[in-house]
Design a protein around this motif. Structure first.
Motif, PDB file in Angstrom:
ATOM      1  N   ASP A  45       4.386   0.732  -0.972  1.00 53.90           N
ATOM      2  CA  ASP A  45       5.640   1.464  -1.026  1.00 53.90           C
ATOM      3  C   ASP A  45       6.747   0.588  -1.622  1.00 53.90           C
ATOM      4  O   ASP A  45       6.569  -0.602  -1.849  1.00 53.90           O
ATOM      5  N   ARG A  46       7.882   1.210  -1.892  1.00 57.39           N
ATOM      6  CA  ARG A  46       9.008   0.500  -2.504  1.00 57.39           C
ATOM      7  C   ARG A  46       9.462  -0.668  -1.651  1.00 57.39           C
ATOM      8  O   ARG A  46       9.770  -1.750  -2.167  1.00 57.39           O
ATOM      9  N   TYR A 151       0.953  -0.109  -8.128  1.00 57.41           N
ATOM     10  CA  TYR A 151       2.222   0.618  -7.959  1.00 57.41           C
ATOM     11  C   TYR A 151       2.408   1.643  -9.075  1.00 57.41           C
ATOM     12  O   TYR A 151       2.892   2.750  -8.832  1.00 57.41           O
ATOM     13  N   GLY A 155       2.827   4.531  -6.776  1.00 50.64           N
ATOM     14  CA  GLY A 155       4.122   4.183  -6.194  1.00 50.64           C
ATOM     15  C   GLY A 155       4.886   5.394  -5.691  1.00 50.64           C
ATOM     16  O   GLY A 155       4.699   6.516  -6.160  1.00 50.64           O
ATOM     17  N   ASP A 156       5.786   5.145  -4.767  1.00 44.47           N
ATOM     18  CA  ASP A 156       6.537   6.223  -4.138  1.00 44.47           C
ATOM     19  C   ASP A 156       7.932   6.414  -4.738  1.00 44.47           C
ATOM     20  O   ASP A 156       8.677   7.273  -4.306  1.00 44.47           O
ATOM     21  N   ASP A 157       8.307   5.633  -5.727  1.00 44.04           N
ATOM     22  CA  ASP A 157       9.622   5.719  -6.359  1.00 44.04           C
ATOM     23  C   ASP A 157       9.390   5.795  -7.868  1.00 44.04           C
ATOM     24  O   ASP A 157       8.950   4.822  -8.483  1.00 44.04           O
TER      25      ASP A 157
END
Length: 185
Positions: A45-46, A151, A155-157
């Motif tokens: 995660d970020r 990522y 990735g989450d962002d």
């Protein structure tokens, strides 16, 4: 006792052969999936990605500054210059990406592992320095490539996913240069 051993072996052999053949047939029946369809090995995660990247980036700049100043081999000095320039740009891009989201870049700290590596580089001299630097860069860039690939794919962002995708080719280039220099040594 040896008779018992041979008797057991005679019983186990056909079973092992059947198992091997069945496994072989199963392997032939499986169709490989394209790599893009593979699930990521881990999710990052970020909150994990950003400080790890910032610290690793700082390590790259610090270790490469030492190499620029202390390496004997001119090719190593050139690669160090490239790494300094690219990682300085990547650090700025990370900062701008985060600021665009209203998120400040956390205070950059070297991981304990990276602090120890810097200390080792500072103590090394001559050809030992060159060899150590290349080994450290190979390890650091393999880790960075794996982190950025992960990522970039999970990735989450989305802004940071873009940053990871944009930065990944430079990391792969650095790794290729370092491996080439290792092979030359």
């Amino acid at each position: 006792m040896t008779r018992t051993f041979w008797t057991r072996l005679a019983l186990v052999r056909p079973l092992a052969a059947q198992t091997f053949c069945a496994a072989s047939l199963q392997a032939q029946e499986l169709k490989p999936m394209p790599a893009g369809d593979a699930a990521p090995m881990m999710i990052i995660d970020r909150a994990t990605f950003v400080p790890v990247v910032a610290g690793a980036n700082a390590f790259e700049v610090q270790s490469s500054t030492l190499a620029r100043d202390h390496a004997l081999n001119k090719d190593i000095k050139e690669v160090a210059e490239m790494i300094i320039a690219d990682h300085t740009k990547a650090g700025e891009k990370l900062k701008v990406t985060l600021e665009g989201k209203g998120v400040p870049l956390p205070e950059t700290q070297l991981a304990p592992k990276h602090r120890k590596m810097i200390e080792q580089l500072q103590a090394a001299k001559g050809n030992d320095f060159d060899t150590l630097y290349l080994d450290m860069q190979a390890e650091a860039h393999m880790e960075a490539v794996a982190l950025f690939r992960t990522y970039a794919s999970s990735g989450d962002d989305q802004a940071l996913v873009g940053f990871a995708k944009e930065t990944l080719p430079n990391l792969e280039t650095h790794l290729a240069h370092v491996k080439m220099l290792i092979e030359k040594k």
